[in-house]
Motif scaffolding. Structure first.
Motif, mmCIF file in Angstrom:
data_model
loop_
_atom_site.group_PDB
_atom_site.id
_atom_site.type_symbol
_atom_site.label_atom_id
_atom_site.label_comp_id
_atom_site.label_asym_id
_atom_site.label_seq_id
_atom_site.Cartn_x
_atom_site.Cartn_y
_atom_site.Cartn_z
ATOM 1 N N PHE A 23 0.858 -1.188 0.000
ATOM 2 C CA PHE A 23 0.000 0.000 0.000
ATOM 3 C C PHE A 23 0.894 1.237 0.000
ATOM 4 O O PHE A 23 1.958 1.229 0.629
ATOM 5 N N THR A 24 0.478 2.268 -0.669
ATOM 6 C CA THR A 24 1.084 3.572 -0.446
ATOM 7 C C THR A 24 0.447 4.173 0.799
ATOM 8 O O THR A 24 -0.638 3.754 1.228
ATOM 9 N N ASP B 290 -0.865 7.057 0.967
ATOM 10 C CA ASP B 290 -2.115 7.679 0.519
ATOM 11 C C ASP B 290 -3.236 6.653 0.412
ATOM 12 O O ASP B 290 -4.390 6.938 0.750
ATOM 13 N N ALA B 291 -2.905 5.430 -0.040
ATOM 14 C CA ALA B 291 -3.916 4.382 -0.158
ATOM 15 C C ALA B 291 -4.416 3.947 1.218
ATOM 16 O O ALA B 291 -5.603 3.666 1.398
ATOM 17 N N VAL B 292 -3.510 3.882 2.191
ATOM 18 C CA VAL B 292 -3.908 3.535 3.558
ATOM 19 C C VAL B 292 -4.870 4.583 4.110
ATOM 20 O O VAL B 292 -5.910 4.256 4.692
ATOM 21 N N ALA C 77 -6.724 6.663 2.392
ATOM 22 C CA ALA C 77 -7.977 6.648 1.634
ATOM 23 C C ALA C 77 -8.864 5.489 2.074
ATOM 24 O O ALA C 77 -10.098 5.639 2.193
ATOM 25 N N ALA C 78 -8.272 4.333 2.340
ATOM 26 C CA ALA C 78 -9.052 3.154 2.718
ATOM 27 C C ALA C 78 -9.620 3.280 4.118
ATOM 28 O O ALA C 78 -10.764 2.879 4.375
ATOM 29 N N GLU D 167 5.454 4.422 1.675
ATOM 30 C CA GLU D 167 5.034 3.082 1.271
ATOM 31 C C GLU D 167 4.934 2.157 2.475
ATOM 32 O O GLU D 167 5.718 2.275 3.422
ATOM 33 N N LEU E 197 -8.513 -2.015 5.221
ATOM 34 C CA LEU E 197 -7.372 -2.353 4.365
ATOM 35 C C LEU E 197 -7.610 -3.690 3.653
ATOM 36 O O LEU E 197 -7.243 -3.857 2.489
ATOM 37 N N ALA F 286 -9.927 -3.064 0.801
ATOM 38 C CA ALA F 286 -9.208 -2.409 -0.297
ATOM 39 C C ALA F 286 -8.335 -3.411 -1.055
ATOM 40 O O ALA F 286 -8.265 -3.379 -2.292
ATOM 41 N N ARG G 273 -9.040 -4.489 -5.226
ATOM 42 C CA ARG G 273 -8.075 -4.258 -6.303
ATOM 43 C C ARG G 273 -7.562 -5.562 -6.898
ATOM 44 O O ARG G 273 -6.935 -5.570 -7.955
ATOM 45 N N GLU H 146 -1.121 -6.950 -4.579
ATOM 46 C CA GLU H 146 -1.949 -6.676 -5.758
ATOM 47 C C GLU H 146 -1.600 -7.615 -6.904
ATOM 48 O O GLU H 146 -2.441 -7.917 -7.749
#
Length: 463
Positions: free
Chosen positions: A6-7, A9-11, A13-14, A26, A91, A94, A98, A151
């Protein structure tokens, strides 16, 4: 180049979390144990039955975690969310959304971890695979394992367990498997569920998370198979596949043969027959491997690829793993079945024990309580007497209050000792063992027979 797990930002956002002085961009691993941290780790401070992860946040950051997902507390390196376990689930969601992996969920009273491991072997022979570790199969273990799925994974295998109704449903809805495997229905958790039919209903909750058009793969060698078939139909399962020794199943195990450390069978599927070889003995192991073969077919993996992988399939620690300890000319053979036990798995383990010979001494069984059997527990423990006799055990040590029923049923010449706990019986058991013996240790995990296994390995490992 491999993308990060995960980035940051992704953490955010989730989870909807708020980061405080998190410098890392990261995340490449996720942990709930401050002592076991992978590279670029996110530590998730969940609250368990005995420990609260928030008490270990500072230690996790000191040990190398690049961030901590928390629901309270202040300080650098923290991502604050309303609930840390809820953030872990976010998480997991998410990661699943994906993913393009072929995902399998496995449950059952007996054999789910072993079947999961057989599936892992088969899938790893065909592509990048992510699978649950250990027995991380509960309300925190499943989201942790799912959140860790890269992913790029092509296959995912997740184990799901339960102690009561309404526990598997949310896990399956989180994992969203393409295939749901139910390995068996046996008297585990009877104390809470009351009947085998209720256990089957609880296991069948896995159908409710299946992806549209998904497949149920069901072991047919138990009386609850018709109930499972009805429940699968009621859940609008797209396809149902059966396997086992029973006639008329889609994947039938025929001509089984057992050797000291091998199993052989012919698996009949439609007009095709497949020669199955395993590096472990036992009818139950043939059943677990056949489930993996059936799922491999559904995943589009060639039968020869799956069969070659399964040829290297062996027993796992705590689930029938064999270890030779001491001198080569007269070792002690340890059969480690210490992780879990119910009447089905106990019977299977004793059946395998019956096929073994001691390297140069006696056959000794150390058996612990089968937990959560409710009012039927005493009768079920006493009912093991024939299986113990047929196993060829020459001395039997029993551990746990419920084993008093078996102690009363066994002849005095066979019963070596009975103790209420491992603490009370450990020295007596150890004093009875010698090089040349074959000793099997089997009981429910809560009895703590893993301590006996550890002590045997420590004392007899020297050559």
């Amino acid at each position: 180049m491999t993308p990060p797990l995960f980035t940051l930002d992704a953490v955010l956002a989730a989870t909807g979390g708020e980061a405080t002085m998190v410098s890392a961009r990261e995340i490449n691993s996720i942990s709930i144990d401050s002592r076991e941290l992978g590279a670029d780790a996110l530590f998730v401070a969940i609250k368990g039955d005995r420990f609260d992860g928030h008490d270990f946040v500072d230690k996790a950051l000191e040990n190398g975690a690049v961030a901590a997902l928390v629901s309270r507390g202040e300080g650098d390196g923290r991502i604050v969310v309303p609930d840390a376990l809820g953030g872990l689930r976010d998480l997991a969601i998410a990661a699943r959304e994906r993913s393009r992996a072929f995902v399998v969920g496995v449950t059952g009273s007996v054999g789910k971890t072993t079947t999961k491991e057989a599936l892992r072997l088969v899938f790893e022979a065909a592509g990048k695979t992510h699978a649950s570790i250990k027995s991380f199969n509960n309300h925190w273990g499943v989201p942790l394992m799912l959140a860790r799925m890269p992913e790029t994974a092509q296959f995912g295998v997740f184990e799901m367990g339960m102690n009561a109704p309404d526990e598997i449903r949310p896990l399956s809805q989180l994992v969203r498997p393409h295939v749901a495997v139910i390995t068996n229905i046996a008297p585990a958790h009877l104390e809470r569920l009351g009947s085998l039919d209720n256990i089957a209903r609880a296991k069948a909750e896995i159908f409710e998370g299946l992806e549209p058009g998904g497949t149920a793969v069901l072991n047919a060698d138990h009386p609850q198979i018709n109930l499972l078939l009805e429940l699968a139909a009621a859940a609008d399962v797209g396809r149902i596949v059966t396997y086992g020794f029973a006639r008329g199943v889609d994947w039938q195990i025929t001509a089984p043969e057992m050797a000291a450390d091998r199993s052989f069978a012919t698996i009949v599927h439609g007009d095709e027959s497949h020669a199955l070889r395993l590096g472990v003995t036992g009818r139950h192991m043939l059943s677990n491997a056949t489930a993996a073969l059936a799922v491999a077919y559904l995943a589009g993996i060639e039968a020869n690829t799956a069969l070659r992988a399964l040829a290297g399939f062996g027993a796992q620690p705590g689930r029938g793993q064999r270890v030779m300890l001491g001198p080569e000319d007269k070792p002690l053979l340890l059969i480690d079945e210490s992780y879990n036990a119910n009447t089905a798995s106990m019977g299977a383990a004793l059946e395998v024990f019956s096929t073994l010979e001691a390297p140069g001494g006696r056959k000794i069984a150390v058996l612990g309580d089968m937990l959560e059997l409710g009012e039927a527990g005493a009768a079920m423990h006493a009912g093991l007497v024939d299986a113990v006799h047929n196993s060829g055990a020459e001395r039997v040590h029993l551990v746990g209050k419920s084993m008093a029923a078996l102690a009363a049923a066994l002849p005095r010449a066979l019963l070596a000792s009975h103790h209420g706990s491992v603490e009370e019986g450990l020295d007596v058991i150890m004093a009875d063992l010698a090089y040349g013996d074959a000793v099997m240790v089997k009981g429910s995990n809560g009895v703590g027979l893993s301590r006996v296994v550890t002590e045997i390995k420590s004392r007899f490992a020297r050559s």
